[in-house]
Design a protein around this motif. Structure first.
Motif, PDB file in Angstrom:
ATOM      1  N   ARG A   1      47.523  43.139  42.796  1.00 17.99           N
ATOM      2  CA  ARG A   1      46.854  42.304  41.609  1.00 17.99           C
ATOM      3  C   ARG A   1      47.180  41.114  41.374  1.00 17.99           C
ATOM      4  O   ARG A   1      46.265  40.446  40.977  1.00 17.99           O
ATOM      5  CB  ARG A   1      46.909  43.413  40.489  1.00 17.99           C
ATOM      6  CG  ARG A   1      46.194  44.776  40.565  1.00 17.99           C
ATOM      7  CD  ARG A   1      46.353  45.606  39.309  1.00 17.99           C
ATOM      8  NE  ARG A   1      45.407  46.642  39.615  1.00 17.99           N
ATOM      9  CZ  ARG A   1      45.641  48.063  40.158  1.00 17.99           C
ATOM     10  NH1 ARG A   1      46.995  47.828  40.642  1.00 17.99           N
ATOM     11  NH2 ARG A   1      44.986  49.108  40.369  1.00 17.99           N
ATOM     12  N   HIS A   2      48.485  40.833  41.749  1.00 21.42           N
ATOM     13  CA  HIS A   2      48.841  39.182  41.343  1.00 21.42           C
ATOM     14  C   HIS A   2      49.903  38.755  42.015  1.00 21.42           C
ATOM     15  O   HIS A   2      50.663  39.646  42.936  1.00 21.42           O
ATOM     16  CB  HIS A   2      49.091  38.980  40.073  1.00 21.42           C
ATOM     17  CG  HIS A   2      50.340  39.892  39.499  1.00 21.42           C
ATOM     18  ND1 HIS A   2      51.602  39.768  39.534  1.00 21.42           N
ATOM     19  CD2 HIS A   2      50.082  41.094  38.603  1.00 21.42           C
ATOM     20  CE1 HIS A   2      52.299  40.591  38.734  1.00 21.42           C
ATOM     21  NE2 HIS A   2      51.328  41.531  38.349  1.00 21.42           N
TER      22      HIS A   2
ATOM     23  N   GLY B   1      41.483  38.981  51.110  1.00 20.31           N
ATOM     24  CA  GLY B   1      42.263  38.071  49.942  1.00 20.31           C
ATOM     25  C   GLY B   1      43.171  36.882  50.423  1.00 20.31           C
ATOM     26  O   GLY B   1      42.905  36.081  51.288  1.00 20.31           O
TER      27      GLY B   1
ATOM     28  N   SER C   1      32.165  43.117  48.138  1.00 19.14           N
ATOM     29  CA  SER C   1      32.148  41.879  47.375  1.00 19.14           C
ATOM     30  C   SER C   1      30.673  41.203  47.534  1.00 19.14           C
ATOM     31  O   SER C   1      29.967  41.335  48.093  1.00 19.14           O
ATOM     32  CB  SER C   1      33.314  40.743  48.239  1.00 19.14           C
ATOM     33  OG  SER C   1      33.171  39.776  47.603  1.00 19.14           O
TER      34      SER C   1
ATOM     35  N   ARG D   1      43.372  32.289  42.908  1.00 24.44           N
ATOM     36  CA  ARG D   1      42.840  32.924  41.990  1.00 24.44           C
ATOM     37  C   ARG D   1      42.438  34.311  42.555  1.00 24.44           C
ATOM     38  O   ARG D   1      42.196  34.602  43.754  1.00 24.44           O
ATOM     39  CB  ARG D   1      41.454  32.047  41.674  1.00 24.44           C
ATOM     40  CG  ARG D   1      41.441  30.739  41.269  1.00 24.44           C
ATOM     41  CD  ARG D   1      40.182  30.194  40.951  1.00 24.44           C
ATOM     42  NE  ARG D   1      40.252  28.911  40.046  1.00 24.44           N
ATOM     43  CZ  ARG D   1      39.344  28.210  39.864  1.00 24.44           C
ATOM     44  NH1 ARG D   1      37.995  28.504  40.070  1.00 24.44           N
ATOM     45  NH2 ARG D   1      39.385  26.980  39.091  1.00 24.44           N
ATOM     46  N   ARG D   2      42.298  35.303  41.694  1.00 25.39           N
ATOM     47  CA  ARG D   2      42.069  36.651  41.781  1.00 25.39           C
ATOM     48  C   ARG D   2      40.683  36.697  42.255  1.00 25.39           C
ATOM     49  O   ARG D   2      39.764  35.908  41.783  1.00 25.39           O
ATOM     50  CB  ARG D   2      42.287  37.659  40.827  1.00 25.39           C
ATOM     51  CG  ARG D   2      43.880  37.571  40.494  1.00 25.39           C
ATOM     52  CD  ARG D   2      44.250  38.809  39.555  1.00 25.39           C
ATOM     53  NE  ARG D   2      43.531  38.590  38.181  1.00 25.39           N
ATOM     54  CZ  ARG D   2      43.539  39.146  37.212  1.00 25.39           C
ATOM     55  NH1 ARG D   2      44.243  40.530  37.516  1.00 25.39           N
ATOM     56  NH2 ARG D   2      42.946  39.313  36.102  1.00 25.39           N
ATOM     57  N   ILE D   3      40.109  37.808  43.248  1.00 21.59           N
ATOM     58  CA  ILE D   3      38.888  37.947  43.524  1.00 21.59           C
ATOM     59  C   ILE D   3      38.505  39.245  43.041  1.00 21.59           C
ATOM     60  O   ILE D   3      39.116  40.189  42.852  1.00 21.59           O
ATOM     61  CB  ILE D   3      38.606  37.834  45.005  1.00 21.59           C
ATOM     62  CG1 ILE D   3      39.572  38.993  45.887  1.00 21.59           C
ATOM     63  CG2 ILE D   3      38.863  36.420  45.626  1.00 21.59           C
ATOM     64  CD1 ILE D   3      39.297  39.181  47.425  1.00 21.59           C
ATOM     65  N   ALA D   4      37.123  39.525  42.814  1.00 20.77           N
ATOM     66  CA  ALA D   4      36.537  40.662  42.373  1.00 20.77           C
ATOM     67  C   ALA D   4      35.992  41.476  43.422  1.00 20.77           C
ATOM     68  O   ALA D   4      35.417  41.105  44.288  1.00 20.77           O
ATOM     69  CB  ALA D   4      35.458  40.499  41.291  1.00 20.77           C
TER      70      ALA D   4
ATOM     71  N   GLN E   1      44.503  39.826  44.199  1.00 17.37           N
ATOM     72  CA  GLN E   1      45.018  38.800  45.117  1.00 17.37           C
ATOM     73  C   GLN E   1      44.726  39.055  46.371  1.00 17.37           C
ATOM     74  O   GLN E   1      44.338  38.512  47.371  1.00 17.37           O
ATOM     75  CB  GLN E   1      46.327  38.321  44.753  1.00 17.37           C
ATOM     76  CG  GLN E   1      46.426  37.658  43.464  1.00 17.37           C
ATOM     77  CD  GLN E   1      46.121  36.132  43.543  1.00 17.37           C
ATOM     78  OE1 GLN E   1      45.156  35.999  44.186  1.00 17.37           O
ATOM     79  NE2 GLN E   1      46.825  35.240  42.680  1.00 17.37           N
TER      80      GLN E   1
ATOM     81  N   VAL F   1      35.794  48.679  39.917  1.00 21.29           N
ATOM     82  CA  VAL F   1      35.750  47.362  40.338  1.00 21.29           C
ATOM     83  C   VAL F   1      37.416  46.790  40.070  1.00 21.29           C
ATOM     84  O   VAL F   1      37.943  47.202  38.712  1.00 21.29           O
ATOM     85  CB  VAL F   1      34.881  46.664  39.362  1.00 21.29           C
ATOM     86  CG1 VAL F   1      34.930  45.098  39.510  1.00 21.29           C
ATOM     87  CG2 VAL F   1      33.565  47.261  39.670  1.00 21.29           C
ATOM     88  N   GLU F   2      37.765  45.845  40.793  1.00 17.47           N
ATOM     89  CA  GLU F   2      39.297  45.554  40.433  1.00 17.47           C
ATOM     90  C   GLU F   2      39.003  43.929  40.790  1.00 17.47           C
ATOM     91  O   GLU F   2      38.639  43.304  41.698  1.00 17.47           O
ATOM     92  CB  GLU F   2      40.234  45.956  41.606  1.00 17.47           C
ATOM     93  CG  GLU F   2      40.379  47.472  41.486  1.00 17.47           C
ATOM     94  CD  GLU F   2      41.668  47.731  40.764  1.00 17.47           C
ATOM     95  OE1 GLU F   2      42.388  46.869  40.053  1.00 17.47           O
ATOM     96  OE2 GLU F   2      42.016  49.243  41.010  1.00 17.47           O
ATOM     97  N   ARG F   3      40.133  43.145  40.100  1.00 17.26           N
ATOM     98  CA  ARG F   3      40.188  41.883  40.452  1.00 17.26           C
ATOM     99  C   ARG F   3      41.648  41.753  40.996  1.00 17.26           C
ATOM    100  O   ARG F   3      42.572  42.136  40.400  1.00 17.26           O
ATOM    101  CB  ARG F   3      40.464  40.968  39.017  1.00 17.26           C
ATOM    102  CG  ARG F   3      38.869  40.892  38.523  1.00 17.26           C
ATOM    103  CD  ARG F   3      38.766  40.005  37.260  1.00 17.26           C
ATOM    104  NE  ARG F   3      39.087  38.542  37.672  1.00 17.26           N
ATOM    105  CZ  ARG F   3      38.175  37.693  38.119  1.00 17.26           C
ATOM    106  NH1 ARG F   3      36.977  38.207  38.638  1.00 17.26           N
ATOM    107  NH2 ARG F   3      38.548  36.581  38.632  1.00 17.26           N
TER     108      ARG F   3
END
Length: 313
Positions: free
Chosen positions: A232-233, A144, A269, A180-183, A199, A195-197
């Motif tokens: 997460r952020h 990330g 991913s 931006r966050r990644i999935a 950083q 599934v997570e979004r």
């Protein structure tokens, strides 16, 4: 746990003269050989930086020396450890890099003369290693935002002036503000697929400690588990808060972060390649990333004073 002293006359040393501390202090094969001799040790010292590291490691293994010494940074140590895993040969560390993460966890002195002296009386101790897609790691693999920040650090490697440090801080906070966050898909060996979004995600061999002044340090290296950290952020405020929390010793309760202990985990991913920080080095790996733990599969030399009387017997 059984510990045994290494042979006092059988050390093969791989010296990376380009490692951070080695380069700054001018360590040479001759000066290092003098330190070994002063501590009653004999050693073959390979300082040939023009040869590929894989060839140098092969020569070290072919030497038959029971203890092979990585005199360099975390990259040199990880590369050598990958060959020694699963064998009865010992890995010893002379910390000459910039971070020296494993050396700190093993209580190896960061001062070179003291590290050689500790090697002379050290004992062998088996620790866990992590694996991702069949490759060994000793500390952690991070996915990330963090690898991108680490890549920026490479532009100032070897520079110690204030302008370089200020420039990196500006670069880092710009990246944090725009990130931006990644999935990702996370599948623990025991647990539900989700599934997570995020950083960033980190997978470490065992867990990092929480305590005053303990910054990415581990006191347990043979617990037999991986630890999954999900961030997460991470905006500039999160970064400053987390950094302060780590220094004050209560970062594990931060609202941006979750952690769990796992035996294995797969991270997937849609990207064809994922940028990761692999034991401090930035590179690309192909997903899915399949992580597992190899318990007590690497023998390392630790200072004798950190072994219990029963272990040192």
């Amino acid at each position: 746990m059984s510990l045994s002293p290494p042979s006092p006359v059988s050390h093969y040393v791989l010296l990376n003269t380009n490692a951070g501390t080695a380069n700054a202090t001018g360590v040479t094969a001759e000066s290092l050989g003098d330190l070994f001799a002063a501590n009653g040790l004999t050693a073959t010292i390979d300082a040939d930086g023009d040869r590929p590291l894989v060839d140098r490691i092969a020569a070290a293994m072919a030497s038959g020396a029971p203890t092979i010494v990585a005199a360099g940074g975390d990259g040199t140590i990880t590369a050598l450890a990958a060959t020694l895993v699963g064998t009865d040969r010992n890995l010893a560390i002379l910390p000459l890099g910039t971070v020296n993460a494993l050396a700190k966890d093993l209580h190896v002195p960061l001062d070179l003369p003291a590290a050689v002296a500790a090697l002379a009386t050290g004992v062998a101790h088996r620790i866990d290693v992590g694996e991702v897609n069949g490759r060994v790691f000793l500390h952690k693999v991070v996915v990330g935002l963090i690898p991108g920040l680490a890549a920026g650090r490479e532009h100032i490697r070897g520079r110690y002036d204030a302008s370089a440090k200020i420039g990196f801080l500006r670069y880092m906070f710009r990246r944090l503000a725009r990130a931006r966050r990644i999935a990702v898909v996370i599948q623990p060996s025991e647990g539900e697929r989700r599934v997570e979004r995020v950083q960033a995600i980190a997978v470490s061999s065992n867990a990092y400690d929480e305590g005053l002044g303990q910054f990415f340090s581990r006191h347990v290296l043979d617990g037999g588990t991986l630890t999954l950290y999900v961030l997460r952020h991470l905006n500039p405020g999160d970064f400053l808060r987390l950094t302060a929390s780590m220094l004050l010793g209560h970062w594990q309760n931060d609202e941006a972060l979750t952690m769990e202990s796992v035996q294995a985990v797969t991270i997937d991913s849609r990207k064809s390649l994922i940028k990761v920080m692999f034991d401090g080095e930035v590179e690309n790996l192909q997903p899915p990333l399949q992580f597992s733990i190899r318990p007590r599969s690497l023998s390392v030399i630790v200072p004798a004073e950190y072994a219990t009387p029963a272990e040192a017997a």
